[in-house]
Design an enzyme around this catalytic site. Structure first.
Site, mmCIF file in Angstrom:
data_model
loop_
_atom_site.group_PDB
_atom_site.id
_atom_site.type_symbol
_atom_site.label_atom_id
_atom_site.label_comp_id
_atom_site.label_asym_id
_atom_site.label_seq_id
_atom_site.Cartn_x
_atom_site.Cartn_y
_atom_site.Cartn_z
ATOM 1 C CE LYS A 188 3.686 -1.608 7.336
ATOM 2 N NZ LYS A 188 3.108 -0.479 6.594
ATOM 3 C CG ASN A 189 4.121 1.974 9.275
ATOM 4 O OD1 ASN A 189 4.314 1.456 8.179
ATOM 5 N ND2 ASN A 189 2.940 1.981 9.864
ATOM 6 C CB CYS B 59 -5.982 3.300 0.045
ATOM 7 S SG CYS B 59 -5.369 2.310 1.384
ATOM 8 N NE ARG C 38 -3.545 5.667 3.726
ATOM 9 C CZ ARG C 38 -2.661 4.691 3.917
ATOM 10 N NH1 ARG C 38 -2.905 3.485 3.477
ATOM 11 N NH2 ARG C 38 -1.529 4.930 4.530
ATOM 12 C CG ASP D 226 -1.495 1.516 11.741
ATOM 13 O OD1 ASP D 226 -2.449 1.781 10.992
ATOM 14 O OD2 ASP D 226 -0.338 1.943 11.544
ATOM 15 N NE ARG E 73 1.548 -3.432 1.682
ATOM 16 C CZ ARG E 73 0.814 -2.353 1.702
ATOM 17 N NH1 ARG E 73 -0.482 -2.427 1.506
ATOM 18 N NH2 ARG E 73 1.357 -1.175 1.925
#
Ligand code: EPZ
Length: 416
Positions: A22-23, A115, A120, A303, A395
């Site tokens: 994803k990233n 967030c 952030r 993460d 997501r």
């Protein structure tokens, strides 16, 4: 809104295919704005953040065509506006700023708000673009950016920021002259973006180190490019093998990108090895506690912090987790405690007293990786766990319940 209902206590065994990252896919999709011909991307995961990005790219004037994991993004007449309704659902939308300024000299991008995991800010993105000649104003919650042609500059980030490095890397690819970026993020996803840009004709050196040099070119063509596998999804499945006392073979697992995670899991007693077919993970021994501090790559990734904390709860002995990247990334702690975990948080540090036991309970997901941690805890727990608000999970994890059920888990999705 959906929830997952997990009957825990089954050791997972079998093979899982790791999806595309994803990233890495998100910045690469935004980088397609820079190209004057179509980009064809393979191995793009089917996730909510990817759908949001395609919607935004269409609003910005690109044409996107998806067939399974393959996406074609064709350039069109670009428009400068990224509306708040999309940006608030996905902060990575701010990655269109650099490409829009480089291509059309203007961008109107909603300023991402707060967030769940921390403040952030995007000050580093703006500071770097200003050094390249852009001017910004804040207007009704929107960052209004303008520039003539962006000019190469020598930019030193205050901290290694992944998104900041990516925005500047994209902008510099089409700027006049040389840009030197110092103290940049060294994450594999930044390297993947640089490799995609290079395939489009950009001139970039130093990706993966803390200094990147970019010689601007006047035009980028399209390219066909396969996105790297998702190291965080892979890391989550490694923990799934350990926490259930199972044995999983992960195909397309980016082993070297996961070195810090694998070393920690091994220090906890897991056996992880590379085979001809993929990475094999099992938990033959009783799990032991360990200490983890999150750091920019190549350190232990933030993460994976929530997921390894779930594993620590099932280990014997004490563990300490220090979160050094985000200020509020312990939202999973109280939910894990509802499942019987013994954790004490003091500032940026969590102390886990491993009891080797979790008990199913209804819990609430607060962000993407917190959700993954609760699913892992549910797989190990005695009894039934209900993980609510799993839209966060959708997501970033492609059909997670299907992948886990295929290796023996008992998970069903229900509408809340
Ligand atoms: C990326 O976020 C990832 N997102 C995050 O993944 C990941 O947690 C994070 O990098 C760190 O690895 C994507 O790639 C889409 P940063 P990003 O800029 O780029 C501060 C997930 O679960 N900072 O590297 O937003 C910031 O507040 C997610 O998939 C500034 O102060 O992260 C943070 O403390 C969530 N000013 C630190 O730097 C800035 O201008 C690192 O943030 C930019 C960042």
């Amino acid at each position: 809104m959906d929830k997952l209902i997990i009957e825990g206590g089954v050791p997972l065994t079998g093979t899982i295919d790791v999806s595309g990252s994803k990233n890495a896919a998100l910045p690469i999709l935004f980088a397609a704005i820079l190209a004057s011909r179509a980009a064809i991307l393979d191995n793009v995961p089917d996730l909510r953040d990817i759908h949001t990005t395609l919607k935004l790219l269409e609003m910005l004037g690109c044409r996107c065509d998806r067939q399974g994991t393959r996406i074609q993004v064709a350039p069109g007449e670009l428009k400068p506006e990224a509306p708040y309704d999309l940006v608030r659902t996905m902060r990575a939308s701010v990655l269109c700023l650099g490409p829009l300024l480089a291509r059309i000299g203007q961008a109107r991008v909603a300023l991402p708000g707060g967030c769940a995991i921390g403040a952030r800010p995007v000050d580093q993105h703006l500071k770097g673009l200003e050094q390249m000649g852009a001017r910004f104003e804040l207007e009704e919650g929107y960052i209004m950016g303008r520039c003539r042609k962006l000019k190469g500059a020598h930019i030193t980030f205050d901290m290694p920021t992944v998104g900041g490095t990516e925005n500047l890397l994209m902008a510099a690819s089409l700027a006049d002259g040389e840009t030197v970026l110092e103290n940049v993020a060294r994450e594999p996803e930044v390297v993947d973006l640089a490799n995609f840009l290079t395939a489009c004709g950009a001139r970039i050196e130093g990706q993966g180190t803390s200094c990147i040099r970019i010689q601007g070119v006047t035009e980028l063509g399209g390219a066909e490019y396969a996105v790297m596998p998702d190291r965080i999804e892979a890391g989550t499945f490694l923990v799934a093998a350990g926490i259930t006392g199972g044995e999983l073979l992960l195909r397309h697992c980016p082993f070297t990108d996961l070195e810090a995670v694998i070393l920690k899991l091994q220090s906890m007693g897991m056996e992880i090895s590379v085979t001809a077919d993929g990475v094999l993970a099992k938990c033959g021994n009783p799990l032991r506690g360990t200490d983890v501090t999150t750091r920019p790559h190549p350190g232990f990734p933030t993460d994976m912090q929530a997921q390894i904390m779930a594993l620590m709860c099932m280990a014997e002995g004490a563990s300490v987790v220090e979160e050094s990247i985000f200020e509020n990334r312990f939202m999973h702690v109280l939910e894990l405690m509802r499942m019987g975990a013994q954790i004490k948080v003091s500032g940026h540090t969590a102390m886990v007293r491993g009891t080797g036991r979790l008990i199913g309970a209804p819990v609430m997901a607060s962000d993407l990786r917190a959700s993954a941690s609760l699913v892992l805890a549910g797989l190990a727990a005695k009894g039934v766990t209900e993980v609510r608000r799993i839209y966060h999970l959708d997501r970033g994890y492609e059909r997670i319940e299907n992948k886990l059920n295929a290796v023996g888990a008992r998970i069903r999705r229900e509408a809340e």
